[in-house]
Design an enzyme around this catalytic site. Structure first.
Site: not given
Ligand code: GTP
Ligand code: SPV
Ligand code: MN
Length: 636
Positions: A78, A272, A252, A243, A294, A416, A320, A296
């Site tokens: 991002r 989130h 998001k 991406y 993100s 990912r 998420d 974590c």
């Protein structure tokens, strides 16, 4: 891939407002053809085949229907500096920083852009003009895809219908995994003309033929990239990046940025957060949500396989994003608006997250992972033996032969996997319930190598909101930041606020003042404390996080004979290891539960500075009161 051979280019089935919108964008973007996606298996396979032929993705020999896409090295995460919320009034999105706005130095960014650490703002009319210029003719030589999709379960009062227009087939196949996708979603519309549908427009920003030396298989336009949101029009316009977080607009952009602004207007919360259930050895089940920044640990916690404490079961609702509403009985209920996982690959292994590893060996699109010569995936921390021979035959995410000596990772740290939620073997039976699941605890957390204990409980809702507001965490590869800096990341939402953070805090606080709500308890956890000598993690983490979840679970019981005790400290309530009902199931290094007043006083200072600099007049007085009270407790 320029043109999709089996195009369905009839707009007849679309709601009238959507038809108008699509027609307008076709005229603007000038694609060579267009296709309305039905979401079928056949369509999906045709797109995958076409992309494989064009070299955009590679099929993995070892697994069924799995592919690798590798991106332009400039398009791997991002881009927070180029992500913008656009409204009429600036204060609806950002507060004026005490020291003023920094000048915009990047010549590719609009001059009137206002950049702050809590989000970027620009006037919506001005930004519309900027985006119209970027989009004029931007799909020449490409196919424009219309993706109807829905965030949230079918027949749910909480779900939202949307469309995304894109020129990227990678986006189409990924959106089919991540959302409920296809024309059938229009049946869910309450206003049949489509006027309530959230509209997303995306382009990789490389019309054909292209004279720029672009990465051939992954077109993107990093200099011109802008990810823009128009909450007053329920629109998203994203240019230049392919991406995930920039291009899969449901995630998001819609579920959090437009979502949080809708949530403010409509009286709910878009966060989130992962959603999980925990069933204890007696068969009592509770649902928790957890917000970590993100990269974590949300996916890992959502799929936790308990280790160290027998009898517990964890099941997954989402990893998420949570959309949460208080129901008529005053219970907080959460739905997962998504339909898939877009998870961090590095660190995923049999020992850390076996559930995720099992689920990605079918129907999965990997992005920026490495590939072995026998058609398997490879990434840092996969824990797979690589002998000398094997190693020389690894192809890195940069498409080069890779070996350890190169001194750079084989997979990009933000690589990912993208997999349907249905492939998760520990899916909670209620994962698709239109009414959502009842939430009893909210857990905040971050990556804090020093000072922040393994777990603490907030004193009440208002204090818990302050704890969320004060979150800080080490930066990760999920965005463009370099190095490991401790950054403020309130509610793990800093990159995702769709409106002014001060007003967001007021919104959260407002639930504490309403009658009749069963407010969840609020916790903070930190799996990432390190030993300053060895630099090793002090907490085993992963499966053993159940031992912390167990303490939280036992704090929530009404049965006083079973309720875990807690020790009161200045920052909150922590497990009392001098009793037998603290953290159970093994050793707990005392350093994990130490509270240093000096550390927390310096923390207070940093938080106060941050709020004064970036939220100033929009900061609710309750938050200042909580900060003052914490500082007083620490100074006593
Ligand atoms: P986003 O998808 O970016 O929002 O990330 P996420 O919050 O879902 O993070 P994820 O669970 O994918 O974890 C990110 C990284 O942290 C991975 O490399 C994990 O292996 C690592 N990680 C997750 N949980 C733990 C833990 O308990 N301890 C340690 N040491 N590392 C962890
Ligand atoms: C994150 O960065 O928090 C993610 C991945 O979950 S992305 O979709 O890129 O936002
Ligand atoms: Mn995330």
């Amino acid at each position: 891939m320029e043109v999709y051979a089996h195009a369905n280019n009839s707009l007849d089935g679309l709601p009238s407002k959507i038809r108008e919108y699509v027609q307008e964008k076709i005229t603007l973007c000038q694609p060579s053809s267009f296709h309305v996606c039905d979401g079928s298996e056949q369509e999906n396979q045709e797109l995958l085949d076409a992309m494989e032929q064009a070299g955009v993705i590679r099929r993995l020999k070892k697994y069924k229907n799995c592919y690798i896409a590798t991106t332009d090295p400039r398009d791997v995460a991002r881009v927070e500096s180029r992500t913008i919320i656009c409204t009429k009034n600036m204060n609806d999105v950002v507060s004026t920083p005490r020291s003023g706005f920094p000048p915009v130095t990047d010549p590719n960014l609009p001059k009137n852009l206002k950049q702050t650490p809590l989000g970027n703002w620009m006037d919506s009319d001005e930004m519309m003009e900027v985006m119209e210029k970027r989009f004029a003719g931007c799909m020449r030589g490409r196919t424009l895809f219309v993706i109807p999709y829905m965030m949230g379960p079918y027949s749910s009062p909480y779900s939202k219908v949307a469309i995304e227009i894109t020129d990227s087939p990678y986006v189409v196949v990924s959106m089919r995994i991540m959302t409920r996708m296809g024309t059938q979603v229009f049946k869910e519309l309450k206003v049949p003309d489509g006027s309530t549908v959230v509209k997303c427009l995306h382009s990789v920003g490389v019309p054909l033929p292209s004279d720029k030396p672009v990465c051939s298989t992954w077109p993107s336009n990093p200099e011109q990239t802008l990810i823009t949101h128009f909450p007053e029009r329920n629109e998203i316009i994203s240019f230049g990046s392919g991406y995930g977080g920039n291009s899969l607009c449901g995630k998001k952009c819609l579920a959090l940025r437009i979502g949080s602004s809708l949530a403010k207007r409509e009286g709910w919360l878009a966060e989130h957060m992962l959603i999980m259930s925990i069933t204890n050895p007696e068969g009592v089940k509770k649902y928790f949500v957890a917000a970590f920044p993100s990269a974590c640990g949300k996916t890992n916690l959502a799929m936790l396989r308990p280790k160290g404490l027998p009898g517990y079961k964890v099941e997954c609702v989402g990893d998420d994003i949570a959309w949460m509403h208080f129901d008529e009985e005053g219970r907080l209920r959460a739905i997962n608006p998504e339909f898939g996982f877009f998870g961090v690959a590095p660190g995923t292994s049999k020992s850390t997250n076996p559930i995720a590893l099992d689920m990605v060996h079918e129907n999965t699109i990997f992005t920026n992972v490495a590939e072995t010569s026998d058609g398997d995936v490879y990434w840092e921390g996969i824990d797979q033996e690589i002998d000398g021979l094997h190693e020389t035959l690894i192809r890195s995410w940069k498409n080069k032969r890779w070996s350890v000596d190169l001194g750079e990772p084989a997979a990009h740290p933000n690589s990912r996997f993208c997999t349907s939620i249905k492939q998760c073997s520990i899916l909670d039976p209620e994962w698709n319930n239109p009414q959502g699941v009842p939430i009893e605890a909210i857990i905040f957390g971050g990556r804090r190598p020093v000072g922040v204990p393994l777990v603490f409980e907030s004193f009440n809702w208002q204090h818990g909101v302050f704890v969320g507001a004060s979150m800080r965490s080490e930066s990760t590869a999920a965005a463009e930041f370099k190095g490991k800096q401790i950054m403020h990341d309130p509610f793990a939402m800093r990159p995702f606020f769709g409106y002014n953070f001060g007003q967001y805090l007021s919104h959260w606080l407002s639930f504490g003042k309403k009658e009749g709500l069963q407010l969840p308890k609020i916790y903070h956890v930190n799996w990432f404390l390190k030993d300053s000598q060895t630099n090793q993690f002090l907490w085993p983490g992963f499966g053993e996080n159940i031992r912390v979840i167990d303490w939280i679970f036992r704090r929530l019981t009404n049965d006083s004979s079973k309720k875990a005790s807690a020790r009161k400290t200045a920052i909150g309530l922590i497990p009392d290891q001098s009793t037998s009902d603290g953290i159970r199931g093994g050793e707990v290094n005392p350093a994990l539960l130490e509270i240093s007043n000096d550390f927390w006083l310096s923390e207070c200072k940093a938080i106060r500075n941050y709020f004064e600099e970036n939220v100033n007049e929009n900061l609710p007085k309750e938050i200042t009161l909580e900060l003052d009270a914490l500082q007083k407790r620490l100074s006593q």
